[in-house]
Design a protein around this motif. Structure first.
Motif, PDB file in Angstrom:
ATOM      1  N   TYR A 291     -11.512  38.005   8.367  1.00  0.00           N
ATOM      2  CA  TYR A 291     -12.209  36.727   8.266  1.00  0.00           C
ATOM      3  C   TYR A 291     -13.624  36.877   8.798  1.00  0.00           C
ATOM      4  O   TYR A 291     -13.837  37.505   9.841  1.00  0.00           O
ATOM      5  CB  TYR A 291     -11.452  35.644   9.045  1.00  0.00           C
ATOM      6  N   GLU A 322      -5.405  39.084   3.374  1.00  0.00           N
ATOM      7  CA  GLU A 322      -5.918  37.745   3.644  1.00  0.00           C
ATOM      8  C   GLU A 322      -7.420  37.798   3.887  1.00  0.00           C
ATOM      9  O   GLU A 322      -7.919  38.680   4.575  1.00  0.00           O
ATOM     10  CB  GLU A 322      -5.282  37.129   4.903  1.00  0.00           C
ATOM     11  N   SER A 324     -10.784  34.405   3.500  1.00  0.00           N
ATOM     12  CA  SER A 324     -10.915  32.975   3.214  1.00  0.00           C
ATOM     13  C   SER A 324     -11.846  32.741   2.036  1.00  0.00           C
ATOM     14  O   SER A 324     -12.833  33.445   1.850  1.00  0.00           O
ATOM     15  CB  SER A 324     -11.440  32.219   4.436  1.00  0.00           C
ATOM     16  N   VAL A 328     -12.869  28.418   7.695  1.00  0.00           N
ATOM     17  CA  VAL A 328     -11.601  28.558   8.386  1.00  0.00           C
ATOM     18  C   VAL A 328     -11.421  27.340   9.299  1.00  0.00           C
ATOM     19  O   VAL A 328     -12.223  26.411   9.279  1.00  0.00           O
ATOM     20  CB  VAL A 328     -11.531  29.872   9.182  1.00  0.00           C
ATOM     21  N   TYR A 359      -6.042  35.902  -0.546  1.00  0.00           N
ATOM     22  CA  TYR A 359      -6.537  34.903   0.385  1.00  0.00           C
ATOM     23  C   TYR A 359      -5.394  34.286   1.191  1.00  0.00           C
ATOM     24  O   TYR A 359      -4.245  34.284   0.775  1.00  0.00           O
ATOM     25  CB  TYR A 359      -7.228  33.754  -0.373  1.00  0.00           C
ATOM     26  N   GLN A 364      -4.322  24.543  -0.238  1.00  0.00           N
ATOM     27  CA  GLN A 364      -4.679  24.089   1.093  1.00  0.00           C
ATOM     28  C   GLN A 364      -3.640  23.097   1.620  1.00  0.00           C
ATOM     29  O   GLN A 364      -3.295  22.120   0.961  1.00  0.00           O
ATOM     30  CB  GLN A 364      -6.060  23.435   1.080  1.00  0.00           C
ATOM     31  N   GLU A 370      -3.265  24.438  10.187  1.00  0.00           N
ATOM     32  CA  GLU A 370      -4.278  25.078   9.349  1.00  0.00           C
ATOM     33  C   GLU A 370      -4.656  24.227   8.133  1.00  0.00           C
ATOM     34  O   GLU A 370      -5.123  24.749   7.132  1.00  0.00           O
ATOM     35  CB  GLU A 370      -3.780  26.462   8.915  1.00  0.00           C
ATOM     36  N   HIS A 373      -8.150  24.767   6.908  1.00  0.00           N
ATOM     37  CA  HIS A 373      -8.486  26.127   6.463  1.00  0.00           C
ATOM     38  C   HIS A 373      -8.587  26.123   4.946  1.00  0.00           C
ATOM     39  O   HIS A 373      -7.718  25.606   4.255  1.00  0.00           O
ATOM     40  CB  HIS A 373      -7.399  27.100   6.922  1.00  0.00           C
ATOM     41  N   SER A 374      -9.651  26.677   4.408  1.00  0.00           N
ATOM     42  CA  SER A 374      -9.861  26.676   2.961  1.00  0.00           C
ATOM     43  C   SER A 374      -8.769  27.454   2.233  1.00  0.00           C
ATOM     44  O   SER A 374      -8.037  28.243   2.840  1.00  0.00           O
ATOM     45  CB  SER A 374     -11.227  27.279   2.639  1.00  0.00           C
TER      46      SER A 374
END
Length: 680
Positions: A291, A322, A324, A328, A359, A364, A370, A373-374
């Motif tokens: 990230y 993972e 984003s 985040v 991702y 979402q 979360e 988080h996008s």
């Protein structure tokens, strides 16, 4: 590594059934259990529209899969797996052991981690389990075995995803379980308590032990805990998590030997507790979570982390498990990504060897920790800038399919990374508490970018003999075997660059006596009697005008050493600051302070003149772009990453751009990426 090629890439239904060539995979963590059943069909449609071909599922589903110790519920997962197979989407199926269900913690509170001051951590977050708990291990492996027996032959299954981000929240456990396991580990390492006493220097502060049963983890104490004890607890804790991975992996391999097994590393920022260099060979393919951090040079930090991951994979393709799409949720202020950054971030990982771009997460979340988080499908839904960018990226990755399966082409320069030097250099009761290992490596990475020189990040345990130059900042721990390898490297024609606080201690964190830099003193031809760290508002000036912070040293030099930079002013006025000594057919250079950007770049250019290293970036673009290279059966590929917010002229590079909208264009958009297939 168990597999030299990550065959997970070619087992997903779309490719395997159609006989398609290799491809760059695209996907996300997928958590449909958070949504009503009717949303699942919409997910399949949107995934196909975005060309998603792999998803990681069931990561945090233990409570759903096993509502009680004697009750299982697989109906929802059966349906999901069948949906994925029908849609041609591969399942990276998690073992779901990352967070135990509430019933397990209630029935067996002895699985809960304990902090160094004795606080028992409660359920309610995630990863509330002890890596050394026999009770947790038994229940976890039962779940793993049950999943493998049920889904091992399912057509959607492409890989096993063990646990999730091992050690993210439960790395250091100081419980009685941990104490018992720590003693067993120490007995295996040292054999006798007498040898442990020697390695730990326990005659200091009357810490001598008569029996292994007297030893505890380094819990909160009245003064500094024994540094060697702290180091071994770092080693033990990383190994305990690795052993948990191996335990799950071995169950899976026993029942489904044809299905590859991985877990997601966290090579990013200051995440240092898990020695991934020690773990990598246990995985069938390397996977990483990354990230963007809210720091200066965050794009370059991304590339640096990707290069570390590529080094852990030893140049083979790896899985970006993972990252984003935009903001985040866990930073103090969570800014969205700017135009172009979604694609640039993803392709930068591909440039460094990723053959999958995934991702967190697909859709979402509407609730939970979360929810801000996008994701690939944001709260705004399909009709959104973010989802359209995701679809565009999927199309771009299809044009990069020829790159799939290719290796990262080795560079001429290596940055040497040593996990245990990271640990030991940052222990307490040191000359300065401000030293940070990874930022020092990163500073040299930036200097290499600014000089237009490609570099690999190589672990100290790996072979670095083929590199023209090896840069080893703050190589604090140098066991005798590494000392010999470095001497042989230089004698055989290699050019070593190292810095302050290097070569200081051996594998037991015991100082190499006779003067610093200890194990490297003879090779470098220098001697330092005493460190001279700087206060936070202090700096030193070198005779080329560059500035040093954090550290300085009064360096004495041998007759055959060339002084490249001297201190100017202050108590060290006229003393050597940067040196170089020829040895055999190579050389060894030493930098005694933390240079600023200008200083690192300046000395690097000077040192490179003694090597055969070629700067691959034209002078007009140095400091503005990063380039990486991949090579494989389909050809050689040059990635050009625009580090700036300006449109750049890249006409000096030759080749066909696989992803450029205008194939005749020789400009690179702000924050853009070009991928050139080079002409043989």
């Amino acid at each position: 590594m168990a597999q030299s090629t990550p065959e997970w890439l070619y087992r997903h239904p779309t490719s395997a059934r159609a006989g398609n060539p290799r491809r760059i995979s695209f996907g996300a963590d997928y958590n449909p259990e958070q949504w009503p059943r009717e949303v699942w069909d919409e997910d399949m449609r949107l995934m196909k529209q975005a060309d998603v071909d792999v998803v990681s599922i069931a990561i945090f589903s233990w409570a759903r899969l096993q509502p009680a110790e004697d009750r299982w519920d697989f109906a929802w997962l059966d349906e999901l797996m069948d949906l994925l197979a029908k849609a041609g989407i591969g399942a990276d199926l998690a073992t779901a052991t990352a967070s135990p269900p509430a019933w397990l913690a209630a029935q067996h509170p002895e699985i809960l981690p304990v902090t160094e001051n004795g606080t028992v951590l409660s359920p309610g977050g995630r990863q509330h389990w002890r890596p050394t708990s026999p009770v947790f291990r038994e229940h976890a492996l039962t779940l793993v075995r049950t999943l493998a027996e049920r889904y091992g032959g399912h057509p959607a299954l492409v890989a096993w995803h063990v646990n999730n981000e091992l050690g993210c929240h439960n790395l250091y456990d100081y419980s009685d379980d941990a104490a018992r396991a720590f003693r067993v580990w120490l007995h295996r390492r040292y054999g006798t308590v007498e040898e442990l006493n020697r390695a730990w220097s326990t005659d200091f502060w009357s810490q001598r032990y008569q029996d292994f049963d007297q030893i505890l983890p380094p819990r909160t104490a009245a003064a500094f805990p024994n540094p060697a004890q702290q180091l071994d607890f770092h080693r033990f804790s990383s190994n305990a998590l690795k052993q948990h991975f191996i335990a799950e992996r071995d169950v899976l391999r026993g029942l489904t030997p044809e299905v590859p097994v991985t877990t997601n590393f966290m090579v990013v920022g200051e995440t240092k507790g898990m020695n991934f260099a020690d773990w990598a060979e246990e995985l069938d393919f390397v996977a990483n979570d990354h990230y963007r951090l809210p720091v200066e040079n965050s794009q370059e930090e991304l590339s640096f982390s990707a290069a570390i991951t590529s080094g852990l994979a030893q140049g083979e393709p790896w899985f970006l498990m993972e990252h984003s799409t935009s903001a985040v949720n866990w930073q103090p202020i969570n800014r969205p990504k700017r135009s172009g950054e979604l694609q640039r971030d993803s392709l930068a990982h591909v440039a460094h060897g990723a053959d999958a771009v995934c991702y967190f997460q697909w859709r979402q979340s509407a609730g939970g920790a979360e929810k801000y988080h996008s994701a690939m499908v944001p709260h705004a839904g399909e009709d959104s800038r973010l989802y359209r960018s995701v679809v565009k990226l999927g199309q771009t990755l299809r044009r990069l399919d020829p790159v799939a399966g290719s290796r990262r082409r080795p560079a001429q320069v290596a940055l040497l990374m040593d996990w245990e030097s990271w640990w030991t250099s940052e222990l307490d009761s040191h000359p300065t508490e401000d030293l940070r290992y990874r930022p020092e490596l990163f500073g040299w990475w930036l200097a290499l970018l600014d000089t237009g020189v490609r570099a690999d990040v190589v672990q100290s345990r790996q072979d670095f003999s083929g590199y023209d130059m090896v840069i080893a900042p703050v190589l604090h721990m140098v066991p005798a075997a590494l000392q010999k390898r470095l001497e042989q490297y230089v004698a055989s024609g290699g050019h070593l660059v190292t810095t302050f606080f290097s070569g200081t201690v051996d594998q037991d964190d015991r100082v190499w006596l006779g003067g610093y830099p200890g194990a490297l003193r003879e090779l470098l031809g220098i001697r330092v009697e005493e460190f001279s760290p700087l206060l936070r508002d202090e700096s030193v000036t070198l005779d080329d005008g560059s500035t040093g912070r954090l550290w300085s040293e009064p360096v004495d030099v041998a007759d055959d050493v060339v002084v490249l930079r001297r201190y100017r002013g202050g108590d060290l006025d006229g003393r050597a600051a940067i040196t170089r000594r020829e040895h055999g057919s190579g050389s060894a250079a030493y930098v005694s302070t933390q240079l600023d950007t200008m200083g690192r770049s300046s000395i690097l250019r000077e040192l490179l003149r003694h090597t055969e290293v070629v700067a691959e970036v034209p002078a007009s673009l140095r400091g503005r772009i990063e380039i990486t290279r991949r090579t494989g059966d389909a050809g050689d590929f040059l990635f050009i990453i625009n580090r700036t917010d300006e449109v750049l002229d890249i006409s000096e590079f030759e080749g066909h751009d696989l992803i450029g909208a205008d194939q005749g264009s020789k400009t690179l958009a702000a924050r853009g990426v070009a991928v050139l297939r080079e002409v043989p």
